[in-house]
Design a protein around this motif. Structure first.
Motif, PDB file in Angstrom:
ATOM      1  N   ALA A 121      -2.909   5.581  -0.095  1.00 43.46           N
ATOM      2  CA  ALA A 121      -3.333   6.777   0.645  1.00 43.46           C
ATOM      3  C   ALA A 121      -3.635   6.440   2.093  1.00 43.46           C
ATOM      4  CB  ALA A 121      -4.584   7.375   0.007  1.00 43.46           C
ATOM      5  N   THR A 122      -3.543   7.458   2.925  1.00 45.10           N
ATOM      6  CA  THR A 122      -3.987   7.336   4.316  1.00 45.10           C
ATOM      7  C   THR A 122      -4.861   8.542   4.656  1.00 45.10           C
ATOM      8  OG1 THR A 122      -2.135   8.606   5.220  1.00 45.10           O
ATOM      9  CG2 THR A 122      -1.824   6.234   5.012  1.00 45.10           C
ATOM     10  N   ALA A 123      -5.785   8.340   5.607  1.00 46.87           N
ATOM     11  CA  ALA A 123      -6.575   9.467   6.119  1.00 46.87           C
ATOM     12  C   ALA A 123      -7.147   9.088   7.465  1.00 46.87           C
ATOM     13  CB  ALA A 123      -7.699   9.846   5.161  1.00 46.87           C
ATOM     14  N   ALA A 124      -7.550  10.097   8.198  1.00 44.37           N
ATOM     15  CA  ALA A 124      -8.112   9.860   9.525  1.00 44.37           C
ATOM     16  C   ALA A 124      -9.552   9.360   9.451  1.00 44.37           C
ATOM     17  CB  ALA A 124      -8.051  11.140  10.350  1.00 44.37           C
ATOM     18  N   PHE A 125     -10.260   9.709   8.369  1.00 44.37           N
ATOM     19  CA  PHE A 125     -11.642   9.288   8.224  1.00 44.37           C
ATOM     20  C   PHE A 125     -11.770   8.297   7.073  1.00 44.37           C
ATOM     21  CE2 PHE A 125     -12.509  13.423  10.325  1.00 44.37           C
ATOM     22  CZ  PHE A 125     -13.290  12.958  11.363  1.00 44.37           C
ATOM     23  N   ALA A 126     -12.837   7.522   7.101  1.00 41.82           N
ATOM     24  CA  ALA A 126     -13.013   6.478   6.078  1.00 41.82           C
ATOM     25  C   ALA A 126     -13.263   7.042   4.689  1.00 41.82           C
ATOM     26  CB  ALA A 126     -14.180   5.570   6.472  1.00 41.82           C
ATOM     27  N   HIS A 127     -13.917   8.208   4.609  1.00 47.27           N
ATOM     28  CA  HIS A 127     -14.334   8.662   3.283  1.00 47.27           C
ATOM     29  C   HIS A 127     -13.697   9.968   2.844  1.00 47.27           C
ATOM     30  CE1 HIS A 127     -17.383   5.640   3.703  1.00 47.27           C
ATOM     31  NE2 HIS A 127     -17.942   6.268   4.711  1.00 47.27           N
ATOM     32  N   SER A 128     -12.891  10.570   3.693  1.00 50.44           N
ATOM     33  CA  SER A 128     -12.491  11.952   3.409  1.00 50.44           C
ATOM     34  C   SER A 128     -11.368  12.054   2.386  1.00 50.44           C
ATOM     35  CB  SER A 128     -12.061  12.641   4.697  1.00 50.44           C
ATOM     36  OG  SER A 128     -11.012  11.912   5.297  1.00 50.44           O
ATOM     37  N   PHE A 156      -5.769   3.391   3.752  1.00 54.09           N
ATOM     38  CA  PHE A 156      -5.727   3.005   5.150  1.00 54.09           C
ATOM     39  C   PHE A 156      -6.368   4.090   6.013  1.00 54.09           C
ATOM     40  CE2 PHE A 156      -2.417   0.804   2.928  1.00 54.09           C
ATOM     41  CZ  PHE A 156      -2.376  -0.460   3.496  1.00 54.09           C
ATOM     42  N   VAL A 157      -7.405   3.718   6.776  1.00 56.55           N
ATOM     43  CA  VAL A 157      -8.003   4.630   7.745  1.00 56.55           C
ATOM     44  C   VAL A 157      -7.152   4.570   9.009  1.00 56.55           C
ATOM     45  CG1 VAL A 157     -10.079   5.246   9.024  1.00 56.55           C
ATOM     46  CG2 VAL A 157     -10.277   4.114   6.783  1.00 56.55           C
TER      47      VAL A 157
END
Lengths: 201, 201, 201, 201
Positions: free
Chosen positions: B110-117, B159-160
């Motif tokens: 997975a990827t996201a812009a925030f660490a926990h979202s 990955f953040v």
């Protein structure tokens, strides 16, 4: 605020969630709410299926803005939300991050053919969406004998289908009346936090 | 079986998961696997966005049948899988229930812009799909100092993003090499259970 | 490796998981595995309850080291793992992080009085523990007509209790035989990755 | 009701959640709430550890009955709730099922050493407990620039520890002030539904 505004958003390929949405509409109207019921556009349609409820209006940004509270209902497809209701959620992500749904209320419902195949996970994922949006979540609990007539899903009302139909509509109505009556009351109580405190405006 | 066949399925609107898929392809090839990398059709596309990787081939039923193991990678959209990868999953539900993917291996990214979202939730939901399909799940664990360079997501590599890009490609490569090398080895070890035991084959 | 070693760890206050563990032991023995069955210490015991199975041995670090694969089974207490099995997990966290359970196999089971009250979440949380430990997860899937006799929990075998008892032991045995037979075969196939490839050994 | 009563329940082995509870207490007091802060009994204590905060009072049934709203905070142990806070929850299951906590408010917090190792899952499992109890859930959302200073956990406030300590107490205070101020306001708004509408009684 005398009249909370509730938006029901459903995803329905074969009709079960369309029926469930209609039962929810009836329960909320009886509870004194003003109700809109809207379907989502189907995005992963088998070529030989005519989707249910295609003559009903599609949910849009105006519906989301109008509502004080949201009832989302999805079938369990491979144990998760339908792709169609997820597409609707994705399309309104920017408005959510901008805070448009902050302090509105949210409750989730699900249907599936099997007792365990994702019914907990579907409502849990819907609740996660409500959490991201800044909504106040109202799950049904296991602290009610009425709720437990649906076999105890504390996270959202969930229905094990019988040949594609909501089984035992009398129980469904009783459970929806109790839970959505509570949901309407909570929506009414918190609406002033958003400046919604007059008549139904 | 000397050569495990691995299918990478990615959903990529802005390109991060396309890049991540390419890094995974390289790691798996180095580990001795035969690799196909495929995108999913975008179903909830903002009108002003040209999706990344549209010149890459779309995943289809033949790819799923061909593979001994699956690597699925999705962005976090409102904390969940993208609608697009969910649509792909929905479209292959019947084959899954019929057992076509039984005892194949599965790992999620997975990827996201925030660490926990939603990074935990995205890989968890992908793992739930793998579980429904009858796959053998290979999450990365917290029992490896290398894996923990990605800040300890035990359920799938996550990955953040830094301005939409995979940060620190050297660390990404090191982590992917270790995890996907293990994944290829496990895929090789269990393939004979499905009658896949000759050369590749 | 001719004989995989499987450890069954159960938490049982009133006896259901003790019975379920015994059924699992029988299925695994029939599948050619060497089996240990162990309970966890009760940590949140109501003062008027004599816990089930207190004459059975407690699981310890040696059991975890000995096994090639783990079967964990827990009741749903307030929708989650029992505190008692969680205490056992907490007490072995350091060994897990040190990699002692890496590439061992793992499958989860659950019981509850209601159909939906956490049975998905209990096995999901157990699977999360297996993932953290670096185990290879073997969930039962919805891709098997036999598994679906238990009403389709793809993430772990789960049992809706009837007055505190496992209902329909014949179906329970059939489901356990199929799933744990598969589990034993996968455990045997991956054991060489850990250097476990001789006779039993 | 002018003064909502909030109970903070924390589990703390090494002190981080004890510190976090104290910050929450301060934020809630500033928001005009009456606050009790209580620890849970440790049930899985390493023999060489003296638990933090052992001189603070233990949470009990009277505290749960007294409160209009609950703040639960737990470390991530193997990616899940600590066994100790789970034991506390198990011990009050009967009161929860009897409806004693119905329509009270609930919000969750978590700490962990890594960014991804269960922080989403810990608050999600705590929220599941609140849902079972019939509580109204107030997660922090991603719809607030302030909340996103904690890197965007929409389900509960979560803190990546720095050598066992809450990092950057100024940001922690800012986030807690905003979220718990909102939590107190919602608790005040819904308390009349439970007949709690006078002065602080």
């Amino acid at each position: 605020m005398s009249t909370p505004r509730i938006l029901i958003v459903f995803s329905s390929l074969f009709g079960a969630n369309s029926s469930l949405g209609a039962l929810a509409q009836s329960a909320l109207t009886d509870a004194g709410a003003e109700v809109r019921i809207r379907r989502v556009r189907e995005v992963a349609l088998p070529s030989d299926v005519q989707p249910a409820a295609q003559n009903q209006p599609l949910a849009d940004a105006d519906d989301l803005a109008w509502a004080d509270g949201f009832v989302f209902t999805s079938p369990s497809h491979t144990g998760l939300l339908s792709a169609s209701i997820k597409a609707f959620i994705d399309e309104h992500h920017d408005a959510a991050v901008a805070g448009h749904y902050f302090n509105k209320t949210f409750t989730a419902m699900a249907t599936a053919a099997f007792a365990h195949s994702g019914q907990e996970r579907v409502v849990d994922d819907l609740n996660a969406v409500g959490a991201s949006w800044g909504c106040i979540l109202v799950p049904p609990s296991t602290a009610s004998a009425t709720m437990n007539k649906l076999d105890g899903n504390p996270y959202g009302l969930s229905f094990v289908l019988n040949h594609g139909q909501i089984p035992d509509p009398a129980i469904a109505r009783e459970v929806l009346n109790e839970h959505l009556g509570r949901f309407a009351a909570i929506t009414r109580a918190v609406a002033p936090l958003r400046g919604r405190d007059g008549a139904s405006d």
